[in-house]
Design an enzyme around this catalytic site. Structure first.
Site, mmCIF file in Angstrom:
data_model
loop_
_atom_site.group_PDB
_atom_site.id
_atom_site.type_symbol
_atom_site.label_atom_id
_atom_site.label_comp_id
_atom_site.label_asym_id
_atom_site.label_seq_id
_atom_site.Cartn_x
_atom_site.Cartn_y
_atom_site.Cartn_z
ATOM 1 N N ARG A 65 0.715 -1.335 0.053
ATOM 2 C CA ARG A 65 0.068 -0.051 0.062
ATOM 3 C C ARG A 65 0.936 1.343 -0.064
ATOM 4 O O ARG A 65 0.437 2.416 -0.580
ATOM 5 C CB ARG A 65 -1.062 0.063 1.065
ATOM 6 C CG ARG A 65 -1.687 1.459 1.342
ATOM 7 C CD ARG A 65 -2.668 1.332 2.390
ATOM 8 N NE ARG A 65 -2.667 0.868 3.591
ATOM 9 C CZ ARG A 65 -1.784 1.671 4.431
ATOM 10 N NH1 ARG A 65 -1.319 2.984 4.334
ATOM 11 N NH2 ARG A 65 -1.361 1.134 5.725
ATOM 12 N N TYR A 117 -13.180 17.824 -15.962
ATOM 13 C CA TYR A 117 -13.755 16.514 -15.960
ATOM 14 C C TYR A 117 -14.861 16.552 -14.824
ATOM 15 O O TYR A 117 -14.632 17.243 -13.619
ATOM 16 C CB TYR A 117 -12.696 15.557 -15.538
ATOM 17 C CG TYR A 117 -13.198 14.091 -15.543
ATOM 18 C CD1 TYR A 117 -13.878 13.393 -16.633
ATOM 19 C CD2 TYR A 117 -13.447 13.595 -14.173
ATOM 20 C CE1 TYR A 117 -14.419 12.165 -16.443
ATOM 21 C CE2 TYR A 117 -13.808 12.204 -14.050
ATOM 22 C CZ TYR A 117 -14.472 11.758 -14.991
ATOM 23 O OH TYR A 117 -14.922 10.312 -14.906
ATOM 24 N N ASP A 189 -4.289 18.350 -16.064
ATOM 25 C CA ASP A 189 -4.881 16.942 -16.398
ATOM 26 C C ASP A 189 -4.477 16.694 -18.002
ATOM 27 O O ASP A 189 -5.110 17.560 -18.642
ATOM 28 C CB ASP A 189 -6.427 16.868 -15.978
ATOM 29 C CG ASP A 189 -6.864 15.679 -16.351
ATOM 30 O OD1 ASP A 189 -6.413 14.909 -17.184
ATOM 31 O OD2 ASP A 189 -7.909 15.158 -15.565
ATOM 32 N N LYS A 214 -7.830 5.773 -19.656
ATOM 33 C CA LYS A 214 -8.094 6.353 -21.062
ATOM 34 C C LYS A 214 -6.920 5.724 -21.920
ATOM 35 O O LYS A 214 -6.605 4.728 -22.280
ATOM 36 C CB LYS A 214 -8.396 7.821 -21.118
ATOM 37 C CG LYS A 214 -9.450 8.192 -20.054
ATOM 38 C CD LYS A 214 -10.511 7.732 -19.973
ATOM 39 C CE LYS A 214 -11.361 7.964 -18.581
ATOM 40 N NZ LYS A 214 -11.501 9.331 -18.110
HETATM 41 C C1 LIG Z 1 -11.730 9.833 -17.021
HETATM 42 C C2 LIG Z 1 -11.127 11.213 -16.850
HETATM 43 C C3 LIG Z 1 -10.780 11.252 -15.246
HETATM 44 C C4 LIG Z 1 -11.208 10.343 -14.028
HETATM 45 O O1 LIG Z 1 -10.424 9.283 -14.433
HETATM 46 P P1 LIG Z 1 -11.196 7.762 -13.740
HETATM 47 O O2 LIG Z 1 -9.835 6.964 -14.190
HETATM 48 O O3 LIG Z 1 -12.152 7.553 -14.077
HETATM 49 O O4 LIG Z 1 -11.003 8.070 -12.200
HETATM 50 C C5 LIG Z 1 -9.996 12.442 -14.923
HETATM 51 N N1 LIG Z 1 -9.981 13.397 -15.831
HETATM 52 C C6 LIG Z 1 -10.328 13.212 -17.173
HETATM 53 C C7 LIG Z 1 -9.892 14.439 -18.391
HETATM 54 C C8 LIG Z 1 -10.977 11.911 -17.398
HETATM 55 O O5 LIG Z 1 -11.162 11.891 -18.917
#
Ligand SMILES: *Cc1c(COP(=O)(O)O)cnc(C)c1O
Length: 398
Positions: A65, A117, A189, A214
């Site tokens: 962890r 997001y 991000d 993604k």
């Molecule tokens: C999907 C997404 C997130 C969140 O990610 P998870 O893996 O679903 O927690 C954050 N930022 C963007 C731009 C995303 O497309």
């Protein structure tokens, strides 16, 4: 057979070569990759050597962890390499990566620029604000107010570019300059672009964050997150990850490491396919607007061309008509799957007003330039001609 670890590839090697050969694993059986260390703990021969590891005198693993697990560390070296970062942390999800970063650097206040997001927006408004963390939201066209809004040292500026679902482009270099002039940090991000198309740290940002669910994962079969930054910034984030319990499973780490090896070729094809689909849709009579940074008349095109190496696999279509017409097109698609998310090998379609932006009022959506007739496409790796034919047949149902 005892194998030697491959030497670190030299920085002058190409991107794909570096990504494929970025491994330091030394395995007594000669495996070039770390086995999956499915263990939560590590055995010591005596208390003194355990104490040496706990107190940092000798390197070693203690407890998974905490992030001490060879499979997870190998993934993190790969992640850091993608953006030429000093270090990286892997997380159980993108939101875990985002929340740990916001907790670590947001306590003096967070200023968000542009569209976020949905989950990040919700975390900020429903959870962090009530904890007393000052949170300010600026629209993309209000970014000139950033300097005035940064009224305390050590604040955090947070943004996404390209943004969801408008694909709005923010100037990372300029934001970094304004942020640093006020003694603040910039976190980006970078999920939509992927590290192949954009590297925020090289443009001056302090922290780059990914939903590895993604493009990094790329096959819609794992949930994970990543943070890339200098070792100095990574260290306090690792403490939050440890105590919030946000580590990912070693099996997921191994799966994600495997995905990273094909990232350059996948992203290249996502870029090419999205461009082909965007170009084919521009002149379609049932389409009002195509939002894609690769199109020359897209408002952020020249900026995207400067700060990105490719324009990405996501594009947004504005259908002639309203919410029902857009839903009808989405429902008529056969190759595109009606599903949220993005970045996988299969093409997906979603209607932002019904999914990602469902929780935002219609008035607020309009203020942000998000219309009900928008469809967001995550263009996958199928043959572009089949994707275009699918869109044409669905638009033909109107
Ligand atoms: C999907 C997404 C997130 C969140 O990610 P998870 O893996 O679903 O927690 C954050 N930022 C963007 C731009 C995303 O497309």
């Amino acid at each position: 057979m005892q194998s030697e670890p491959s030497p670190e590839p030299k920085p002058e090697k190409g991107k794909a070569t570096r990504i494929i050969h970025n491994r330091r694993h030394k395995d007594s059986l000669g495996s070039p990759y770390s086995p999956v260390y499915n263990t939560t703990t590590y055995r010591f021969t005596d208390t003194a050597s355990l104490q040496d590891v706990i107190e940092g005198r000798t390197p070693g693993n203690l407890y998974t962890r905490w992030g001490s697990n060879p499979t997870i560390r190998e993934l993190e070296q790969g992640l850091a390499g993608l953006e030429a970062a000093e270090d990286a942390l892997a997380f159980a999800s993108g939101m875990a990566a985002i929340s740990a970063t916001l907790f670590t650097f947001g306590r003096n206040g967070i200023v968000c620029v542009g569209d976020l997001y949905g989950g990040t927006q919700e975390l900020l408004t429903k959870h962090l604000k009530p904890l007393g963390i000052p949170v300010t939201f600026l629209l993309q066209n209000e970014s000139d107010q950033l300097t005035n809004t940064l009224n305390k040292p050590g604040m955090l500026v947070y943004c996404e570019t390209p943004a969801n679902p408008t694909l709005g482009i923010l100037n990372i270099r300029e934001l970094a300059q304004r942020t640093h002039a006020k003694g603040a940090f910039l976190a980006v991000d970078n999920t939509f672009a992927s590290p192949i198309n954009q590297r925020p740290l090289a443009l001056g940002a302090d922290i780059s964050i990914h939903s590895a669910t993604k493009y990094l994962g790329g096959h819609s079969d794992l949930t994970a997150g990543a943070v890339m930054a200098s070792a100095e910034r990574i260290q306090p984030i690792a403490q939050w990850r440890k105590n919030l319990g946000q580590i990912l499973a070693p099996e997921t780490a191994a799966l994600l490491s495997r995905s990273l090896r094909t990232l350059p070729v996948r992203v290249q094809q996502h870029n090419d396919n999205a461009m082909a689909v965007a170009q084919a849709m521009v002149s379609h009579p049932a389409i009002k607007r195509v939002l894609y940074p690769g199109l020359p008349d897209f408002p952020g095109h020249s900026l995207a061309a400067q700060q990105m190496d490719g324009f990405g696999g996501v594009l947004t279509l504005e259908i002639e008509g309203g919410r029902e017409q857009a839903a009808k097109v989405a429902d008529s698609l056969q190759v595109f799957l009606l599903a949220t998310s993005l970045g996988g090998v299969e093409s997906l379609v979603s209607q932002p007003c019904a999914t990602s932006h469902h929780g935002i009022s219609k008035q607020e959506r309009e203020r942000r330039g998000i219309s009900d007739s928008m469809l967001r496409l995550s263009v996958g790796l199928e043959d572009a001609k089949d994707l275009i034919a699918d869109l044409e047949q669905a638009l033909g149902q109107l």
